[in-house]
Design an enzyme around this catalytic site. Structure first.
Site, mmCIF file in Angstrom:
data_model
loop_
_atom_site.group_PDB
_atom_site.id
_atom_site.type_symbol
_atom_site.label_atom_id
_atom_site.label_comp_id
_atom_site.label_asym_id
_atom_site.label_seq_id
_atom_site.Cartn_x
_atom_site.Cartn_y
_atom_site.Cartn_z
ATOM 1 N N TYR A 1 0.818 -1.202 0.000
ATOM 2 C CA TYR A 1 0.000 0.000 0.000
ATOM 3 C C TYR A 1 0.853 1.255 0.000
ATOM 4 O O TYR A 1 2.072 1.198 0.207
ATOM 5 C CB TYR A 1 -0.967 -0.004 1.195
ATOM 6 N N LYS B 1 6.383 -2.015 1.987
ATOM 7 C CA LYS B 1 5.189 -1.422 2.622
ATOM 8 C C LYS B 1 3.990 -2.347 2.449
ATOM 9 O O LYS B 1 3.127 -2.133 1.593
ATOM 10 C CB LYS B 1 4.924 -0.038 2.036
ATOM 11 N N GLU C 1 11.577 2.778 14.518
ATOM 12 C CA GLU C 1 10.720 3.845 13.981
ATOM 13 C C GLU C 1 9.424 3.874 14.776
ATOM 14 O O GLU C 1 9.231 3.093 15.693
ATOM 15 C CB GLU C 1 10.463 3.632 12.488
ATOM 16 N N LEU D 1 10.870 1.343 7.310
ATOM 17 C CA LEU D 1 10.310 1.772 6.027
ATOM 18 C C LEU D 1 11.102 2.984 5.533
ATOM 19 O O LEU D 1 11.440 3.872 6.323
ATOM 20 C CB LEU D 1 8.828 2.152 6.182
#
Ligand code: PDD
Length: 284
Positions: free
Chosen positions: A33, A147, A179, A204
């Site tokens: 996505y 992702k 993160e 990411l």
């Protein structure tokens, strides 16, 4: 008025949107996505998001359902049909629908779904107050650079953080921050250096991150891409997170310890302004 969403070639009211129960995105999170922001009715960082989408698809040997020009047109049509001035556009590509099997199906048609979410992005209340984060162990899989829609753990991490009275989670692995639940994490040292974890499969590769670091360098700010610990973050002058959905968001508390003055720091505020100005200037 309900939203108009895009599902596999058709623009339909959200109540009428349907996907197969055999869709592998639904059964196996076999899907990738993107989330892209919209300001003043225009798409921000489209090129970056599409490039990362292709990278995610390639890593999973998944086909792109339509070409980039068609993707841009779908984004624009959704903005038009929903009269969206500010918010996000969610895009999901799935491997398609096929009888359940761990092996990838042959010849399945990739699925494509997009929808808009109207949301205050430029001046949300959180940007004025900053957010509080709580540390949560990073228990995600090892390919966080792709992702995918496997978001159960980030979602759980956010709920654990909420139970601790925080707004979001910063995930920690082997003593170092990876993160946020859905954003990249940064601190500013006493010397004014921006520190953020270097790119690898552990995080990411944020599109906002890439632009923020480029803009910070252009503004003569000093950047170190390396891991940092929670203790270093708690003792930092400032902290912040970045993502398409929050741009640059000041972090004012980590595990109950105020960061700096416990209010949004000047560098995070400046980077937020610089980023928004650049995102608007390059929006399409
Ligand atoms: N999340 N890290 C993670 C784990 C993310 O899920 C995201 C984005 C980011 C920031 O990437 P970008 O700057 O390209 O938005 C970092 C989106 C916004 C989401 O899942 O809603």
């Amino acid at each position: 008025m309900s939203r108009i969403v895009y599902v596999n070639g058709a623009y339909v009211p959200e109540e009428e949107a349907r996907v197969s129960i055999f869709d592998r995105g639904f059964l196996m999170a076999d899907a990738v996505y993107e989330v892209t922001s919209v300001l003043d009715g225009r798409i921000c960082e489209f090129e970056g998001h599409v490039a990362r989408l292709h990278r995610s698809l390639a890593e999973l040997k998944m086909a792109a359902p339509v070409d980039d020009a068609a993707l841009l047109e779908i984004h624009r049509e959704l903005i038009r049909r929903n009269d969206l001035t500010e918010g996000t556009i969610y895009l999901q590509v799935t491997r398609g629908a096929a009888d359940r099997d761990f092996a990838w199906p042959e010849g399945a048609e990739p699925g494509l779904v997009l929808f808009t979410q109207a949301k205050a992005l430029e001046t949300p209340k959180a940007a004025e107050t900053g957010i509080r984060v709580a540390s949560v162990e990073d228990l995600r899989w090892g390919r966080r650079d792709i992702k995918t829609t496997q978001l159960l753990y980030p979602s759980l991490a956010k709920m654990i953080a909420r139970e601790k009275g925080a707004d979001d989670a910063w995930m920690v692995e082997d003593g170092y921050v990876t993160e946020g639940s859905s954003n990249n994490a940064y601190i500013v040292t006493g010397a004014g250096t921006i520190v953020t974890r270097q790119l690898s499969n552990d995080i990411l590769h944020g599109i906002t991150r890439a632009s923020v670091l480029r803009l910070a360098r252009e503004a003569q700010m000093v950047i170190e891409e390396r891991p940092f610990t929670l203790a270093e973050a708690q003792a930092a002058k400032e902290a912040f997170s970045t993502a398409a959905s929050i741009f640059v968001m000041p972090v004012v508390e980590i595990d109950g310890v105020p960061v700096g003055e416990g209010t949004p720091g000047p560098l995070a505020k400046r980077l937020r302004e610089i980023y928004i100005a650049a995102a608007k200037a390059t929006s399409i």
